[in-house]
Enzyme design. Sequence first.
Site, PDB file in Angstrom:
ATOM      1  N   GLU A  93      33.782  38.134 -22.532  1.00 15.03           N
ATOM      2  CA  GLU A  93      35.144  37.586 -22.465  1.00 15.03           C
ATOM      3  C   GLU A  93      35.386  37.143 -21.019  1.00 15.03           C
ATOM      4  O   GLU A  93      34.687  37.619 -20.105  1.00 15.03           O
ATOM      5  CB  GLU A  93      36.157  38.679 -22.832  1.00 15.03           C
ATOM      6  CG  GLU A  93      36.121  39.141 -24.274  1.00 15.03           C
ATOM      7  CD  GLU A  93      36.528  38.057 -25.256  1.00 15.03           C
ATOM      8  OE1 GLU A  93      37.399  37.237 -24.920  1.00 15.03           O
ATOM      9  OE2 GLU A  93      35.942  38.005 -26.354  1.00 15.03           O
ATOM     10  N   LYS A 117      36.757  47.339 -34.382  1.00 19.88           N
ATOM     11  CA  LYS A 117      35.842  46.955 -35.471  1.00 19.88           C
ATOM     12  C   LYS A 117      35.480  48.168 -36.330  1.00 19.88           C
ATOM     13  O   LYS A 117      35.416  48.082 -37.556  1.00 19.88           O
ATOM     14  CB  LYS A 117      34.574  46.314 -34.894  1.00 19.88           C
ATOM     15  CG  LYS A 117      34.805  44.905 -34.349  1.00 19.88           C
ATOM     16  CD  LYS A 117      33.551  44.383 -33.666  1.00 19.88           C
ATOM     17  CE  LYS A 117      33.760  42.958 -33.192  1.00 19.88           C
ATOM     18  NZ  LYS A 117      32.725  42.527 -32.260  1.00 19.88           N
TER      19      LYS A 117
END
Length: 821
Positions: A655, A670
Amino acid sequence: MKSVNAIEQLVSENNQLAKHAIHVHKFGGSSLASVECIERVVNIIKNHCKINDFVVVSANGKTTDALVNIYQQALDVSSELEASIEALQVAQRLLINTLLKSHSAQLITLLEQDIELLKSWVVNTRTNDKHIAKNEANILALGELWSARLLSAVLSERVCPSYFVDSRDFLVVNNDQDCVVDDSLSQQQFSRLLQGDKLAVVTGFIAKNAAGYNCTLGRNGSDYSATIVASLIGALNVTLWTDVDGIYSADPRIVPLARKLNRLPNGVAKELGRLGNPVLHAKTLQPLENHSTHLHIASSFDPNTSGTEVGRFGQIAKSELSVTYLNDLIIAKSISLTGSYGEQAIKQFSAICSDINAGFIVITQNKQKALSQWLASHDTEVSFTPVSIIAIVGHEVAKHGDVKARFKRALKNYQTMHLVSSTNEHSLIAVLPHVCTGETVNNVHHDMTKDARHIGVVIAGVGNIGERFIEMLPAQMDRIPALENVHLVGLVSSKKAIISRDGIDVTQAYELFQKEATPYKTEDLLSWLANHPYDELIVVDITPSEDFSLLYQEFFEKGIHVIGANKWAASSSTEHYNQLLNIAKKNHCLWLGNTTVGAGLPINFAIDNLLECGDSIKEISGVFSGTLSWLFETYDGDVPFSELLTLALSQGITEPDPREDLSGRDVQRKLLILARLAGFELALEDIDCQNLVPRPLQEISTQEFLDNVEQLDSYFADKLEKANSQNGCIRYVAAFTCDNNKIKAKVSLEILPKTDAFANLTPGDNIFKIISQCYQDNPLIIRGAGAGRDVTSAGLHSDLAIICKRLAHRKQPVKLKGIQQ
Ligand code: ADP
Ligand code: ASP
Ligand code: MG
């Protein structure tokens, strides 16, 4: 093509019009059938009408049927006549006494006077042949008169000052057949009757003819009255409030699987009216031809549901088909019905359909006598046979060979005398030598409309993956049959959007977005989405935005389906997540998030699949972050960890702020999503998360972090050395287990044997290991690229295809709310 100014425009159009323009509201008999119905209408008027609007009313419920019956009984000298009149009077008295307080005595007196008049007309009907037509018109007019008088009095008592207008005092038509309005005379007379600052309630259905006698506009004629009033006063909107929330692809009372047609092109609406659809009297559109008036059909039983809009629309609305039918018809065959005589007869007897080469016309039974007399003057033989018709109506449908072929196939089990096209080419009409039953209508409707569910798709997030998703869309739409009726209708980024009710060209969507998208407000977007004209709408959320995920609840409340690559909603608090699931279920919405974990890898499908075969899951673990997978598969101590991280950042593997990856939060979310999918109820806080960023580096700016990134090195060097000493390696691992109802979940940096399945990945890959009742000793493993533009877009497309297939097969029976059975 409209940009999102267009959203605002579409949304505010109504509001603005409401502020500045006159609106005609017509309430049909079904909307005024009982005390409860009239109460509902009063509320609609309270909420939707301004003082200068106009209300047009039909007779209450089946009053006109009752009056027709009384007139017939008068002709037949029936012994039941008195009882029929009494029943009518009782019904009206009940409405007056229940709905009114101070005005009831006055209206009861007027009713009694009218009943006396009715009785005198009945006597005249029996005794005075010459004025029979006059008597009939006088008798039929009572229904609308009573209804308007009553509603106006109720409004005056409860809502606003109101007066009622007897349309026979201003509306003049050429004769009882054509009913062409004398505009200037009618307008002149109407303007004299208007009273300022009071709400006018006008009688529908009735008028005066050129000779000055009372007449009617034909059954269901109040729709026509409403548009006549609209044209006389220049109204911008007409709403026909009825007992069904729009025009459907077939009569929803007969075809429970009929689809609502959100938008109906003018020509098609007119043809439906001509072929007897009761929602729209055949002449309804005539007065609007030279005006920019909007025509809506809405349900007075469900006023907040958007109905059908009649107007000029693009291709999608034009491709809609509907099925209609008429019984009690006559086919007349004669040599005199060929050529120009045939043409004359078609006009004079308003033929439903005809063929002047074959010499036949199909007319309503009540015209048989007149046609017979007309033909007698030609001295030719004529045969009359009872028939029915069933028709497919759609924009220029007669030009489409494939529709005709399909119609013929749909009719293969029925005897068909003729198959003809209407002159305007908006219908294909089959003449049947028997009654057209509900079963026939259902079967033909099924065969003609089974694939016709139009699905709108709005893509939110037009970044890297969004762009690829759009790029793949045209080929997918060509390849996948379930996407045949998919229309891209919106592209939305956090700042700008384009929306098109008629669909955006998918081959140029991205370029159009770049060129034409304009700033928008969230409430405008939501309002547009609430009023979209599609059978189903899917929002594809490819944004990383938590704010956007907070809109899911509103999407579901509006019946909109969601495909999300966005992890926020599925990993939100337990309460919020469960609430979303419940609202989605309640509103029959589908929510797919295959790409929230593992990009395109079918981990979600695998979990669903195991649960569906009755298996129970005990453990889910793996390497769920492409970034961390790349970093630890590559890190061998030769290059300091910080250097590797900087390289990964420069290649877009992390990122923009690598701490988002190193914090483990993404992996934690997740794991939560997968555990929930596997049927466990847990929250983010139930998953221990090891943040790989040392505390002093956690709170500083991205730049400061990057300037001090080598502070990470010693921790990872130590960890690697420890692993090497055990002949192991380091991996960031997610692990969820449920043992005897005890849940353990954590995401952390672990030392693993070099032989471990998680230790030998291609850098960037994800791996998921599932241990279940069935997969105990030999776990189920899914492994492959877990991030990237292509695989994520492909995963989103897989979700889109799945949703479309499910929606295409979904049969949503019409809600019979409001329709009296
Ligand atoms: P109103 O009393 O408001 O004038 P009508 O009874 O004249 O209403 O017309 C509404 C009825 O039309 C509905 O109840 C429905 O059964 C019938 N109808 C027939 N064909 C259709 C169609 N294609 N779509 C909607 N309604 C239809
Ligand atoms: N009351 C008339 C009818 O029943 C007119 C109308 O309802 O539109 O036909
Ligand atoms: Mg009607």
